[in-house]
Write a protein that holds these residues in place. Structure first.
Motif, short mmCIF file in Angstrom:
data_model
loop_
_atom_site.label_atom_id
_atom_site.label_comp_id
_atom_site.label_asym_id
_atom_site.label_seq_id
_atom_site.Cartn_x
_atom_site.Cartn_y
_atom_site.Cartn_z
N LEU A 89 30.40 62.00 59.30
CA LEU A 89 30.79 60.73 59.93
C LEU A 89 32.31 60.60 59.92
O LEU A 89 32.92 60.67 58.86
CB LEU A 89 30.15 59.57 59.16
N VAL A 90 32.91 60.44 61.09
CA VAL A 90 34.34 60.18 61.21
C VAL A 90 34.53 58.75 61.66
O VAL A 90 33.94 58.33 62.68
CB VAL A 90 35.01 61.14 62.22
N MET A 91 35.31 57.98 60.93
CA MET A 91 35.52 56.57 61.24
C MET A 91 36.99 56.25 61.10
O MET A 91 37.66 56.75 60.18
CB MET A 91 34.70 55.72 60.25
N ASN A 92 37.50 55.44 62.02
CA ASN A 92 38.89 55.06 61.83
C ASN A 92 39.03 54.25 60.55
O ASN A 92 38.15 53.48 60.18
CB ASN A 92 39.44 54.30 63.04
N ARG A 93 40.10 54.52 59.83
CA ARG A 93 40.24 54.00 58.47
C ARG A 93 40.25 52.48 58.41
O ARG A 93 39.74 51.87 57.45
CB ARG A 93 41.50 54.58 57.83
N ALA A 94 40.81 51.85 59.43
CA ALA A 94 40.83 50.38 59.44
C ALA A 94 39.42 49.81 59.47
O ALA A 94 39.12 48.82 58.79
CB ALA A 94 41.63 49.89 60.64
N LEU A 95 38.52 50.43 60.23
CA LEU A 95 37.13 49.97 60.28
C LEU A 95 36.44 50.24 58.95
O LEU A 95 35.69 49.40 58.45
CB LEU A 95 36.39 50.67 61.42
N LYS A 96 36.66 51.40 58.37
CA LYS A 96 36.06 51.71 57.08
C LYS A 96 36.46 50.68 56.03
O LYS A 96 35.62 50.17 55.28
CB LYS A 96 36.48 53.11 56.62
N LEU A 126 28.34 54.59 54.52
CA LEU A 126 29.53 54.65 53.66
C LEU A 126 29.13 54.74 52.19
O LEU A 126 29.82 55.37 51.39
CB LEU A 126 30.41 53.43 53.90
N ALA A 127 28.03 54.08 51.84
CA ALA A 127 27.56 54.11 50.46
C ALA A 127 26.90 55.44 50.12
O ALA A 127 26.93 55.89 48.97
CB ALA A 127 26.59 52.96 50.22
N MET A 128 26.31 56.08 51.12
CA MET A 128 25.53 57.30 50.87
C MET A 128 26.38 58.57 50.85
O MET A 128 26.09 59.50 50.11
CB MET A 128 24.44 57.46 51.94
N TYR A 129 27.43 58.60 51.68
CA TYR A 129 28.16 59.86 51.86
C TYR A 129 29.61 59.71 51.40
O TYR A 129 30.32 58.80 51.83
CB TYR A 129 28.12 60.27 53.33
N PRO A 130 30.07 60.60 50.52
CA PRO A 130 31.44 60.51 49.99
C PRO A 130 32.47 60.93 51.03
O PRO A 130 32.19 61.72 51.94
CB PRO A 130 31.42 61.50 48.83
N ARG A 144 44.84 57.83 59.88
CA ARG A 144 44.11 57.11 60.93
C ARG A 144 42.59 57.17 60.73
O ARG A 144 41.89 56.19 61.01
CB ARG A 144 44.45 57.69 62.30
N TYR A 145 42.08 58.30 60.26
CA TYR A 145 40.63 58.50 60.17
C TYR A 145 40.19 58.81 58.74
O TYR A 145 40.95 59.38 57.95
CB TYR A 145 40.19 59.66 61.07
N ALA A 146 38.94 58.46 58.45
CA ALA A 146 38.27 58.87 57.22
C ALA A 146 37.06 59.72 57.61
O ALA A 146 36.40 59.44 58.61
CB ALA A 146 37.83 57.65 56.41
N VAL A 147 36.78 60.75 56.81
CA VAL A 147 35.66 61.65 57.08
C VAL A 147 34.71 61.59 55.90
O VAL A 147 35.10 61.85 54.76
CB VAL A 147 36.14 63.09 57.30
N MET A 148 33.46 61.24 56.17
CA MET A 148 32.41 61.23 55.15
C MET A 148 31.38 62.30 55.52
O MET A 148 31.08 62.48 56.70
CB MET A 148 31.73 59.86 55.08
#
Length: 228
Positions: A89-96, A126-130, A144-148
């Motif tokens: 899962l790739v999510m922009n960090r502001a949304l995360k 977000l809770a399941m995947y680091p 900009r992005y976070a990767v879980m």
């Protein structure tokens, strides 16, 4: 002075139709790419269909299905049939950050005695995947992005340099880092969900390019017959 006043009050701005993704413009562009186009009525959105590696995908523009998206939403799904066990899962960090804050507030609310059924599914992911990371990608990407992911190796196999470059090179005026954006591989499929801002042709074209490239990369790196 009159010319300066016109600029202040926006009289010199181009018509919205000059850059907006009208159904006619989208239909014409889709035809040049070999995509099918289906309109849903003026102002109600549209659907695009295509294929990557003989695997079908669909992208829709419609009203938002998540409360963190404002205005219009672009969402896509690719039936790419990769390894069902892979989750990235790739999510922009502001949304995360915003979703984590919302989840924390709901959890600590002493007046809330039952689970918040309005909480989006992304919070559970977000809770399941680091969160995972690696040094070969540029620092601005991680800003900009976070990767879980379920496994870091799966994220490495999917997010190749070309896909990362596309995610960092939105055409101007580009969606800024605050615009909700999610790209993921889940249950053997590829998904994209983002706020359609700005709602113009360059943003649509680039979103479609990112998504089809993500499908290609997933097929190449995450197929069932590839051992990671």
């Amino acid at each position: 002075m009159f010319e300066r006043l016109k600029k202040v009050f926006g009289s010199d701005k181009p018509d919205a139709g000059d850059s907006a993704a009208s159904d006619e413009a989208v239909s014409e562009w889709a035809g040049t790419r070999g995509f099918s186009f289906t309109g849903m009525g003026k102002g109600k959105g549209f659907a695009l269909k295509g294929s990557v590696g003989n695997k079908p995908w669909k992208m829709e523009r419609s009203s938002p299905s998540r409360d963190y998206i404002h205005g219009e939403e672009l969402r896509a799904r690719g039936e790419i049939k990769v390894n069902d066990d892979v989750t990235v899962l790739v999510m922009n960090r502001a949304l995360k950050d915003a979703l984590e804050k919302k989840a924390y507030q709901a959890y600590t609310d002493t007046l809330q005695t039952t689970a918040d059924h309005n909480m989006p599914e992304e919070v559970r992911w977000l809770a399941m995947y680091p969160e995972v990371g690696w040094e070969s990608l540029p620092k601005p990407f991680w800003q900009r992005y976070a990767v879980m992911a379920d496994h870091r190796s799966h994220a490495l196999a999917w997010l190749d340099p070309h896909l990362v470059e596309l995610m960092m090179s939105w055409p101007e005026p580009s969606p800024d880092a605050q615009v909700p954006f999610i790209l993921m591989v889940l249950r053997g499929k590829a998904y994209l969900r983002m706020q359609y801002t700005p709602a113009d042709m360059p943003t649509l074209e680039h979103a479609a390019l990112i998504f089809t490239t993500a499908c290609e990369s997933a097929i190449a790196g995450l197929s069932n017959d590839i051992t990671l």
